[in-house]
Write an enzyme that holds these catalytic residues in place. Sequence first.
Site, PDB file in Angstrom:
ATOM      1  N   LYS A 126      65.796  48.617  74.324  1.00 60.81           N
ATOM      2  CA  LYS A 126      66.744  49.360  75.159  1.00 60.81           C
ATOM      3  C   LYS A 126      67.064  48.614  76.463  1.00 60.81           C
ATOM      4  O   LYS A 126      68.116  48.839  77.050  1.00 60.81           O
ATOM      5  CB  LYS A 126      66.226  50.767  75.423  1.00 60.81           C
ATOM      6  CG  LYS A 126      66.219  51.572  74.124  1.00 60.81           C
ATOM      7  CD  LYS A 126      66.042  53.042  74.306  1.00 60.81           C
ATOM      8  CE  LYS A 126      66.251  53.776  72.990  1.00 60.81           C
ATOM      9  NZ  LYS A 126      65.210  53.489  71.989  1.00 60.81           N
TER      10      LYS A 126
HETATM   11  C1  LIG Z   1      65.329  53.751  70.652  1.00 60.49           C
HETATM   12  C2  LIG Z   1      64.486  52.976  69.702  1.00 60.49           C
HETATM   13  C3  LIG Z   1      64.819  52.879  68.325  1.00 60.49           C
HETATM   14  C4  LIG Z   1      65.989  53.601  67.722  1.00 60.49           C
HETATM   15  O1  LIG Z   1      67.227  53.082  68.135  1.00 60.49           O
HETATM   16  P1  LIG Z   1      68.566  53.932  67.954  1.00 60.49           P
HETATM   17  O2  LIG Z   1      69.609  53.168  68.674  1.00 60.49           O
HETATM   18  O3  LIG Z   1      68.296  55.269  68.570  1.00 60.49           O
HETATM   19  O4  LIG Z   1      68.838  54.035  66.483  1.00 60.49           O
HETATM   20  C5  LIG Z   1      64.008  52.087  67.512  1.00 60.49           C
HETATM   21  N1  LIG Z   1      62.911  51.462  68.011  1.00 60.49           N
HETATM   22  C6  LIG Z   1      62.570  51.540  69.313  1.00 60.49           C
HETATM   23  C7  LIG Z   1      61.356  50.841  69.780  1.00 60.49           C
HETATM   24  C8  LIG Z   1      63.342  52.296  70.204  1.00 60.49           C
HETATM   25  O5  LIG Z   1      62.986  52.379  71.499  1.00 60.49           O
END
Ligand SMILES: *Cc1c(COP(=O)(O)O)cnc(C)c1O
Length: 495
Positions: A126
Site C-alpha cells: 500500500k
Molecule cells: C491490502 C492488501 C491486500 C489486498 O489488496 P486489494 O487491493 O485490497 O485487493 C493484499 N495483501 C496485503 C498485504 C494488503 O495489505
Amino acid sequence: MKYVSTRGAAAGQPHSFLDILLGGLAPDGGLFMPLDYPRITADELRHFRTLDYAALACEILAKFADDIDRDTLAALTRRTYTAEVYRHTRRAGPASDITPLSTLGSEGGTTLSLLELSNGPTLAFKDMAMQLLGNLFEHALARDHATLNIVGATSGDTGSAAEYAMRGKRGVRVFMLSPHNKMSAFQRAQMYSLDDPNIFNLAVQGVFDDCQDIVKAISNDAAFKARHRVGTVNSINWARVVAQVVYYFKGYLAAFDDAAWQAHAEAPLEAMPKVSFTVPSGNFGNVCAGHIARMMGLPIARLVVATNENDVLDEFFRTGAYRVRSAAETRQTTSPSMDISKASNFERFVFDLFERDSARVAGAFEAVASQGGFDLGGTPEFDAIKHYGFVSGRSNHADRIATIRDVDARYRTTIDTHTADGVCVARRYLEPGVPMIVLETAQPVKFGETIREALGHEPDRPADFVGIEALPQHVTVVPAEAERVKAFVAEHSAD
Ligand SMILES: *Cc1c(COP(=O)(O)O)cnc(C)c1O
C-alpha cells in the site's frame, strides 16, 4: 482525461483528475473511471524499458492526470519513488529499482517470480500508491490554499501506509481509528510510534467494524464534513489505483532479457511476449490496476485473482455470482489484509464487463445493496470474463503454511502469508513460456507468528524496525461513539 461515474449520473459534467483526487465515491454512489483508456504503442513500451521507476510513473500518470503539468508530475514522482523511501529490499537488485523482480525458479515450463512491492516504510504494497497520494495531496492543497482532515479506519496496513505517507505534509491532518488492543504489537508500534504533530491515532474501544461505522457516520454528516473539510484515503481513491498501474509495467519490463527484447525490436504490440500476474486480493484495488494496464495494451495473458478463505471474488470468477458476505460469514484469517466481506473496487471491472452501460451497473449494485448480490452465471457477460484474462483461486491457512515452507525449502526465500496465498494459487495457472509474476504484497516480518508456525523461527527484521515496540506511543483511547470522535476531530482539525 475526463472521469465519469460507473453509475452514470456524473456523465453530464465529467471531472478532471484533480477534481476527483481528494474525493471518494462519485455523488451517485458509483466509482470514478476514465472516459476511455489511453493506449500504448509497442515503441512506447520499448522506450519505457530505458526509464527508471520515477520516470516510468511520470509517463503513466501523465496519461491519466493531464491537468497536472509535466514538470510538476516529474518532480512529484521523483520525490516519491526514491531508493531512500523504498530501502527495505531483501533480495534482488538495488533499492533504486523500487520494485525489483526476483526469480524464485523454474516451474511448469516457465519462470515463477516475485515482484517486490513491499520495500516501503510500512513493509506492505500500500506504500506504493499511498506515498504518491501524500505528495499529490500536498500539491493540490497548496494550489487551492486549502486544508484537508483525513478520517479513516484501519485494522492494520492501510492506516499505517496512510500515516507514513501523510506525516509532515502541509495542509493535511490524519485521524486514524483502529480497534483498541486488536492489532499486533508490531502494527501498533508502527502506527502509534509516529510523533508527527499532524498524525492522530485514535484507539476505539470496539472492533474494526465499530471504527468503520464511525467513519461512515462522519461521512454521512454532510455539514460536519464540509465544516471540517473531511476526506478519506480508502482503496476506491482513483489516484491510488493509477499509481498501482505503474508496477505492472515495471514487472513486465523486467520479465524478459536483452535477447528477448532484441528479438522483438520491431514487433507490434500483438506480437510482444506475454506475462501473467497473480495478485493476492481483497478489495480488488490491486488487480483492478492490472486490468487497467492490460486495457492500455500491456501484453498480459492472465490476471490471477488469489483470495484466502474470504472468497467473494473467487466465487464470482468461478460461477458468476457476486455475493457479499455478512459480518458473521467473514472469517479472520492469517492473511488478514484480504479478510473482506465485499470488494469495494469490483464495480470498476463490472463497468467494463457491462460495456460501460452505467444503468446496468447501477442496477447490479442496487441489487447488492438490497439483496446482497447478483448472479451473471449463464449470461453472455459471464463468458466475456475470459476475454479480460481473469481467472481465480482460493487458498486456506494450511495452504499458506505449506507454501511458506515449500518456498523457504526450495528457494531459500521467506514469503509473507498474503504472498503465500498468491504463490499457492499461481501454481495452478502456470503456462509453458509465459512468465508468472506473483505480486509480493507484504514482508514476512509483519506476520511473525504465522511464519514461526510454518518455519519454527521468526523472520528476520529489517534493522530500522528492531525494537520499535519499545518506542513511546502516541494514541488516544476513545469510546466507540461517533460523537466523541467528531468532537476530537473538531478540536484538532487543520483550519
Ligand atoms: C491490502 C492488501 C491486500 C489486498 O489488496 P486489494 O487491493 O485490497 O485487493 C493484499 N495483501 C496485503 C498485504 C494488503 O495489505
